[in-house]
Design an enzyme around this catalytic site. Structure first.
Site, PDB file in Angstrom:
ATOM      1  N   ARG A  23       0.816  -1.222   0.000  1.00 25.14           N
ATOM      2  CA  ARG A  23       0.000   0.000   0.000  1.00 25.14           C
ATOM      3  C   ARG A  23       0.840   1.258   0.000  1.00 25.14           C
ATOM      4  O   ARG A  23       0.368   2.328  -0.342  1.00 25.14           O
ATOM      5  CB  ARG A  23      -0.898   0.039   1.239  1.00 25.14           C
ATOM      6  N   GLN A  46       4.608  26.233  16.018  1.00 29.96           N
ATOM      7  CA  GLN A  46       4.075  26.700  14.735  1.00 29.96           C
ATOM      8  C   GLN A  46       4.526  25.730  13.648  1.00 29.96           C
ATOM      9  O   GLN A  46       5.626  25.183  13.703  1.00 29.96           O
ATOM     10  CB  GLN A  46       4.635  28.100  14.464  1.00 29.96           C
ATOM     11  N   ASN A  48       4.632  25.524   9.308  1.00 32.44           N
ATOM     12  CA  ASN A  48       4.460  26.281   8.068  1.00 32.44           C
ATOM     13  C   ASN A  48       4.802  25.422   6.870  1.00 32.44           C
ATOM     14  O   ASN A  48       5.502  24.412   6.992  1.00 32.44           O
ATOM     15  CB  ASN A  48       5.391  27.508   8.060  1.00 32.44           C
ATOM     16  N   ARG A  59      15.761  30.722  -1.132  1.00 33.69           N
ATOM     17  CA  ARG A  59      15.097  31.388  -0.011  1.00 33.69           C
ATOM     18  C   ARG A  59      16.063  31.359   1.169  1.00 33.69           C
ATOM     19  O   ARG A  59      16.515  30.313   1.578  1.00 33.69           O
ATOM     20  CB  ARG A  59      13.801  30.684   0.357  1.00 33.69           C
ATOM     21  N   HIS A  62      17.628  33.020   6.710  1.00 34.99           N
ATOM     22  CA  HIS A  62      16.780  33.668   7.708  1.00 34.99           C
ATOM     23  C   HIS A  62      16.994  33.081   9.104  1.00 34.99           C
ATOM     24  O   HIS A  62      17.324  31.912   9.246  1.00 34.99           O
ATOM     25  CB  HIS A  62      15.299  33.497   7.335  1.00 34.99           C
ATOM     26  N   LYS A  72      14.166  24.535  14.388  1.00 42.55           N
ATOM     27  CA  LYS A  72      13.297  24.153  13.273  1.00 42.55           C
ATOM     28  C   LYS A  72      13.496  22.682  12.944  1.00 42.55           C
ATOM     29  O   LYS A  72      14.591  22.140  13.100  1.00 42.55           O
ATOM     30  CB  LYS A  72      13.625  24.975  12.028  1.00 42.55           C
ATOM     31  N   HIS A 119      18.957  29.858   8.261  1.00 42.53           N
ATOM     32  CA  HIS A 119      18.494  28.749   7.430  1.00 42.53           C
ATOM     33  C   HIS A 119      18.066  29.257   6.068  1.00 42.53           C
ATOM     34  O   HIS A 119      17.467  30.323   5.951  1.00 42.53           O
ATOM     35  CB  HIS A 119      17.302  28.056   8.106  1.00 42.53           C
ATOM     36  N   TYR A 132       7.766  22.981   7.632  1.00 44.78           N
ATOM     37  CA  TYR A 132       8.611  23.492   8.715  1.00 44.78           C
ATOM     38  C   TYR A 132       7.861  23.409  10.039  1.00 44.78           C
ATOM     39  O   TYR A 132       6.753  23.912  10.140  1.00 44.78           O
ATOM     40  CB  TYR A 132       8.828  24.994   8.559  1.00 44.78           C
ATOM     41  N   GLU A 143      13.085  39.093  13.521  1.00 46.91           N
ATOM     42  CA  GLU A 143      13.638  38.378  12.373  1.00 46.91           C
ATOM     43  C   GLU A 143      14.962  39.002  11.945  1.00 46.91           C
ATOM     44  O   GLU A 143      15.235  40.178  12.167  1.00 46.91           O
ATOM     45  CB  GLU A 143      12.656  38.360  11.203  1.00 46.91           C
ATOM     46  N   ASP A 168      15.628  39.128   0.334  1.00 47.25           N
ATOM     47  CA  ASP A 168      16.791  38.263   0.496  1.00 47.25           C
ATOM     48  C   ASP A 168      18.031  38.840  -0.190  1.00 47.25           C
ATOM     49  O   ASP A 168      19.153  38.648   0.282  1.00 47.25           O
ATOM     50  CB  ASP A 168      16.501  36.858  -0.011  1.00 47.25           C
TER      51      ASP A 168
END
Length: 181
Positions: A23, A46, A48, A59, A62, A72, A119, A132, A143, A168
């Protein structure tokens, strides 16, 4: 889950132990007891998702500053990415050093990123999607970021840089980033 330490202290590659049959498979993404065994975050505040359309999209890099510095747990749900972390911890012997893990939908691997790291990632396929988990909520006033192509850090991105946000592109070099305590 199989936890493999990365060269930057406190970071891990986590490989899923898939239980499969005709399966498909079943695998655990998180287990409080296993994470506790390795001294890793046991509570996620959280969750995301990030979807990037084009191959080569970058990306990052950060991070969040205290009091919202966050660990994370990142997993690729679709496609593949070159996932990078940079140690920004003030008293770390590896401050300013980077390492990477290729995350793929097929492999199912994850990366655990401790608080105090920048990251980012570059997509290796079109339509790459990351899941995430964050140990703290996102706080715009806390941030921060690090420019992706800082020669002092020397990240060796595997592809030519494709899509990159204005934000960025404007991030500072490591010499202008205050270490995270």
């Amino acid at each position: 889950m199989k936890f493999t330490p990365l060269p930057l202290g406190g970071a891990y590659r986590i490989d899923l132990e898939r239980k499969g049959d005709n399966r498909g498979f079943f695998a655990r993404l998180f287990c409080r007891e296993e994470f506790r065994e390795f001294g890793l975050t046991e509570v996620w505040s959280q969750c995301n998702v990030s979807h990037s359309v084009e191959k080569g999209t970058l990306r990052g890099m950060h991070f969040q500053r205290p009091p919202n510095a966050d660990a994370k747990l990142v997993k690729c749900m679709s496609g593949a990415v070159f996932d990078v972390i940079v140690d920004l911890r003030k008293d770390s012997a590896t401050f300013g050093c980077w390492t990477s893990v290729t995350l793929t939908e097929e492999g199912g691997e994850m990366i655990y990123i401790p608080a105090g790291f920048a990251h980012g990632f570059q997509t290796l396929t079109p339509d790459a999607e990351l899941l995430y988990f964050h140990s703290d909520r996102y706080s715009p006033e806390h941030e921060g970021g690090l420019i992706y192509n800082d020669p002092e850090v020397g990240i060796a991105w595997p592809l030519d840089i494709g899509t990159l946000s204005n934000r960025d592109q404007a991030l500072p070099p490591l010499t202008n980033v205050e270490p995270i305590t």
